[in-house]
Design a protein around this motif. Structure first.
Motif, PDB file in Angstrom:
ATOM      1  N   VAL A 188      -1.424  -1.105  -4.212  1.00  0.00           N
ATOM      2  CA  VAL A 188      -2.424  -0.164  -4.195  1.00  0.00           C
ATOM      3  C   VAL A 188      -1.813   1.320  -4.473  1.00  0.00           C
ATOM      4  CG1 VAL A 188      -4.426   0.667  -2.737  1.00  0.00           C
ATOM      5  CG2 VAL A 188      -3.638  -1.695  -2.631  1.00  0.00           C
ATOM      6  N   THR A 189      -2.066   2.094  -5.617  1.00  0.00           N
ATOM      7  CA  THR A 189      -1.662   3.220  -5.807  1.00  0.00           C
ATOM      8  C   THR A 189      -2.530   3.886  -6.865  1.00  0.00           C
ATOM      9  OG1 THR A 189       0.413   4.602  -6.330  1.00  0.00           O
ATOM     10  CG2 THR A 189       0.036   2.294  -7.413  1.00  0.00           C
ATOM     11  N   LEU A 222       2.692  -1.485   4.402  1.00  0.00           N
ATOM     12  CA  LEU A 222       2.374  -0.136   4.153  1.00  0.00           C
ATOM     13  C   LEU A 222       3.716   0.568   4.099  1.00  0.00           C
ATOM     14  CD1 LEU A 222      -0.154   2.092   4.312  1.00  0.00           C
ATOM     15  CD2 LEU A 222       0.521   2.059   6.839  1.00  0.00           C
ATOM     16  N   VAL A 223       3.803   1.295   2.952  1.00  0.00           N
ATOM     17  CA  VAL A 223       5.187   1.710   2.594  1.00  0.00           C
ATOM     18  C   VAL A 223       4.871   3.376   2.822  1.00  0.00           C
ATOM     19  CG1 VAL A 223       6.989   2.133   0.834  1.00  0.00           C
ATOM     20  CG2 VAL A 223       5.580  -0.332   0.952  1.00  0.00           C
ATOM     21  N   VAL A 238       0.659  -0.918   0.167  1.00  0.00           N
ATOM     22  CA  VAL A 238      -0.090   0.071  -0.160  1.00  0.00           C
ATOM     23  C   VAL A 238       0.936   1.356   0.064  1.00  0.00           C
ATOM     24  CG1 VAL A 238      -1.787   1.339   1.211  1.00  0.00           C
ATOM     25  CG2 VAL A 238      -1.817  -1.401   1.207  1.00  0.00           C
ATOM     26  N   ASP A 239       0.692   2.055  -0.940  1.00  0.00           N
ATOM     27  CA  ASP A 239       1.301   3.336  -1.239  1.00  0.00           C
ATOM     28  C   ASP A 239       0.685   4.409  -0.178  1.00  0.00           C
ATOM     29  OD1 ASP A 239       2.354   5.735  -1.985  1.00  0.00           O
ATOM     30  OD2 ASP A 239       2.026   5.339  -4.106  1.00  0.00           O
ATOM     31  N   ALA A 267       8.513   6.719  -1.504  1.00  0.00           N
ATOM     32  CA  ALA A 267       8.359   5.525  -1.373  1.00  0.00           C
ATOM     33  C   ALA A 267       8.136   4.332  -2.480  1.00  0.00           C
ATOM     34  CB  ALA A 267       6.918   5.122  -0.799  1.00  0.00           C
ATOM     35  N   ASP A 268       8.021   5.139  -4.062  1.00  0.00           N
ATOM     36  CA  ASP A 268       7.957   4.551  -5.070  1.00  0.00           C
ATOM     37  C   ASP A 268       8.942   3.502  -5.425  1.00  0.00           C
ATOM     38  OD1 ASP A 268       5.676   6.139  -5.456  1.00  0.00           O
ATOM     39  OD2 ASP A 268       6.109   6.627  -7.194  1.00  0.00           O
ATOM     40  N   ASP A 269      10.233   4.060  -5.187  1.00  0.00           N
ATOM     41  CA  ASP A 269      11.302   3.011  -5.484  1.00  0.00           C
ATOM     42  C   ASP A 269      11.463   1.897  -4.261  1.00  0.00           C
ATOM     43  OD1 ASP A 269      12.155   4.463  -7.376  1.00  0.00           O
ATOM     44  OD2 ASP A 269      13.697   5.543  -6.308  1.00  0.00           O
ATOM     45  N   LEU A 270      11.084   2.009  -3.373  1.00  0.00           N
ATOM     46  CA  LEU A 270      11.089   0.978  -2.278  1.00  0.00           C
ATOM     47  C   LEU A 270       9.964  -0.172  -2.510  1.00  0.00           C
ATOM     48  CD1 LEU A 270      11.940  -0.348   0.151  1.00  0.00           C
ATOM     49  CD2 LEU A 270      10.620   1.211   1.620  1.00  0.00           C
TER      50      LEU A 270
END
Length: 138
Positions: A102-103, A52-53, A9-10, A83-86
């Motif tokens: 989820v984004t 959850l990122v 989850v972004d 958070a995208d790269d992770l």
């Protein structure tokens, strides 16, 4: 998501999709989302890990690590898409399981789809969270 899998989850993308005043206290908004995701994971009858990122560095109010059936990961730095790269790295490292991200971020969605993940928008997750005790199945 059905069966064994991971749902990433972004956090800020999902939190930012609802104009509920989240910008007044971002850490509290992320904490509320985490609490709701934990409740959903506990009620789900499927074996899905929820990660959850979160952009930025760890918060004392919601430390990085396991929180019941929820894992919280921080990007380690700030910025709009930190958070995208992770998320991409976590998806790339996962093997032989069903992956969902989820984004609503189109670029992130394209990147993880190329790695075999499915993408769900924040609205679908909020709908799921707003129906206590129910979970989506595919």
């Amino acid at each position: 998501m059905g069966g064994m899998g991971i749902r990433f989850v972004d956090a800020m993308n999902v939190v930012g999709s609802r104009p509920d005043g989240w910008w007044q206290d971002r850490p509290a908004a992320v904490r509320r989302l985490a609490d709701r995701l934990r409740t959903l994971a506990a009620a789900a009858a499927v074996d899905v890990e929820v990660v959850l990122v979160v952009d930025g560095t760890a918060s004392e109010a919601l430390p990085e690590g396991r929180h019941g059936l929820l894992e919280v990961r921080y990007a380690g730095h700030g910025g709009r898409n930190a958070a995208d790269d992770l998320i991409v790295a976590l998806v790339a490292a996962a093997d032989d399981i069903e992956l969902e991200v989820v984004t609503a971020d189109r670029e992130l969605a394209d990147r993880v789809r190329r790695l075999g993940a499915t993408v769900t928008g924040p609205r679908q997750l909020w709908d799921e969270l707003d129906r206590p005790g129910r979970h989506r199945s595919r």
